[in-house]
Write a protein that holds these residues in place. Structure first.
Motif, mmCIF file in Angstrom:
data_model
loop_
_atom_site.group_PDB
_atom_site.id
_atom_site.type_symbol
_atom_site.label_atom_id
_atom_site.label_comp_id
_atom_site.label_asym_id
_atom_site.label_seq_id
_atom_site.Cartn_x
_atom_site.Cartn_y
_atom_site.Cartn_z
ATOM 1 N N GLN A 62 0.833 -1.205 0.000
ATOM 2 C CA GLN A 62 0.000 0.000 0.000
ATOM 3 C C GLN A 62 0.871 1.259 0.000
ATOM 4 O O GLN A 62 0.616 2.195 -0.761
ATOM 5 C CB GLN A 62 -0.913 0.018 1.234
ATOM 6 N N TYR A 100 -7.031 -4.420 9.250
ATOM 7 C CA TYR A 100 -7.183 -3.824 7.931
ATOM 8 C C TYR A 100 -6.063 -2.818 7.709
ATOM 9 O O TYR A 100 -5.470 -2.302 8.648
ATOM 10 C CB TYR A 100 -8.547 -3.148 7.757
ATOM 11 N N LEU A 119 -9.074 -3.085 -9.940
ATOM 12 C CA LEU A 119 -9.571 -3.507 -8.627
ATOM 13 C C LEU A 119 -10.860 -4.307 -8.751
ATOM 14 O O LEU A 119 -11.033 -5.313 -8.055
ATOM 15 C CB LEU A 119 -9.755 -2.298 -7.719
ATOM 16 N N ARG A 123 -11.424 -8.053 -7.474
ATOM 17 C CA ARG A 123 -12.523 -8.348 -6.533
ATOM 18 C C ARG A 123 -13.361 -9.532 -7.000
ATOM 19 O O ARG A 123 -13.958 -10.237 -6.193
ATOM 20 C CB ARG A 123 -13.422 -7.126 -6.360
ATOM 21 N N ALA A 157 -4.476 -8.413 -2.863
ATOM 22 C CA ALA A 157 -5.695 -9.226 -2.975
ATOM 23 C C ALA A 157 -5.461 -10.662 -2.513
ATOM 24 O O ALA A 157 -6.357 -11.274 -1.916
ATOM 25 C CB ALA A 157 -6.200 -9.201 -4.418
ATOM 26 N N THR A 160 -5.628 -10.881 1.444
ATOM 27 C CA THR A 160 -6.802 -10.389 2.149
ATOM 28 C C THR A 160 -7.785 -11.511 2.480
ATOM 29 O O THR A 160 -7.817 -12.546 1.828
ATOM 30 C CB THR A 160 -7.535 -9.315 1.327
ATOM 31 N N ILE A 164 -10.886 -6.566 -1.766
ATOM 32 C CA ILE A 164 -10.412 -5.210 -1.525
ATOM 33 C C ILE A 164 -11.573 -4.238 -1.681
ATOM 34 O O ILE A 164 -12.358 -4.335 -2.619
ATOM 35 C CB ILE A 164 -9.304 -4.831 -2.531
ATOM 36 N N TYR A 166 -12.657 -0.175 -2.093
ATOM 37 C CA TYR A 166 -12.055 1.089 -2.519
ATOM 38 C C TYR A 166 -13.138 2.144 -2.698
ATOM 39 O O TYR A 166 -14.327 1.837 -2.822
ATOM 40 C CB TYR A 166 -11.229 0.922 -3.805
ATOM 41 N N ILE A 180 -8.009 2.742 -0.687
ATOM 42 C CA ILE A 180 -8.102 1.285 -0.796
ATOM 43 C C ILE A 180 -8.015 0.702 0.610
ATOM 44 O O ILE A 180 -7.153 1.063 1.395
ATOM 45 C CB ILE A 180 -6.955 0.725 -1.650
ATOM 46 N N ALA A 182 -7.904 -3.007 2.676
ATOM 47 C CA ALA A 182 -7.696 -4.444 2.585
ATOM 48 C C ALA A 182 -7.798 -5.057 3.976
ATOM 49 O O ALA A 182 -7.130 -4.612 4.904
ATOM 50 C CB ALA A 182 -6.322 -4.732 1.978
#
Length: 184
Positions: A62, A100, A119, A123, A157, A160, A164, A166, A180, A182
């Motif tokens: 990140q 998170y 993203l 997902r 991803a 997690t 994710i 966002y 974002i 996670a």
């Protein structure tokens, strides 16, 4: 008044489960220092080693995204010493028994749609799909626009516990604030 304002801020962060937060300009050196501090804090709290590794890994990815893609930058320096600082915020917290990591920073509006598409694609993939995409990206050449073949988002991803999250918000005609989140 000064102490009261900051005490309220600290209390609000604790109410929200925030255990670590940084807002400002970032470099690789700052990333290293913040990452070490985060690991020490989680270890001191006797967090499971595997969880510490996952949180740390997502945290690093990140922050690297902020460093590489933030539209708010300071660049300069003197002589042979060039400095590049990228602005953003990174927060680590716990919610519902899970950790998170949130990062947020300004990005150029022209890049936002492509980032949202990536993203959304991630997902929609399960763990096996993410693993296959990761292997495929390792073999492919990097995107022209990317500074890492989008491996960072895939790495996030993969680590997690749920897709994710966002959000975006326009902050000017040519920039959006991208966030974002996670869960680990």
């Amino acid at each position: 008044m000064l102490a009261a304002e900051h005490w309220e801020l600290k209390q609000e962060m604790e109410r929200r489960g925030i255990v670590f937060s940084f807002s400002g300009y970032l470099t690789e050196g700052v990333l290293f220092s913040l990452g070490e501090t985060l690991k020490y804090k989680m270890t001191a709290e006797e967090t499971d080693k595997n969880t510490v590794k996952k949180v740390f890994s997502v945290f690093v990815e990140q922050v690297q995204n902020i460093i590489r893609y933030s539209a708010e930058r300071l660049e300069g320096g003197q002589d042979d010493r060039k400095v590049r600082l990228s602005s953003g915020i990174v927060t680590v917290g716990s919610e519902g028994g899970a950790f998170y990591v949130v990062c947020a920073n300004p990005v150029h509006a022209r890049d936002a749609e492509r980032l949202k598409e990536r993203l959304d694609h991630l997902r929609g993939l399960d763990k096996e799909g993410l693993k296959a995409l990761y292997k495929e990206r390792l073999r492919d050449d990097s995107d022209e626009e990317s500074k890492g073949a989008s491996i960072g988002l895939i790495e996030i991803a993969r680590r997690t516990s749920k897709p994710i999250d966002y959000d975006v918000m326009a902050i000017s005609d040519d920039q959006i604030f991208f966030s974002i989140k996670a869960y680990i």
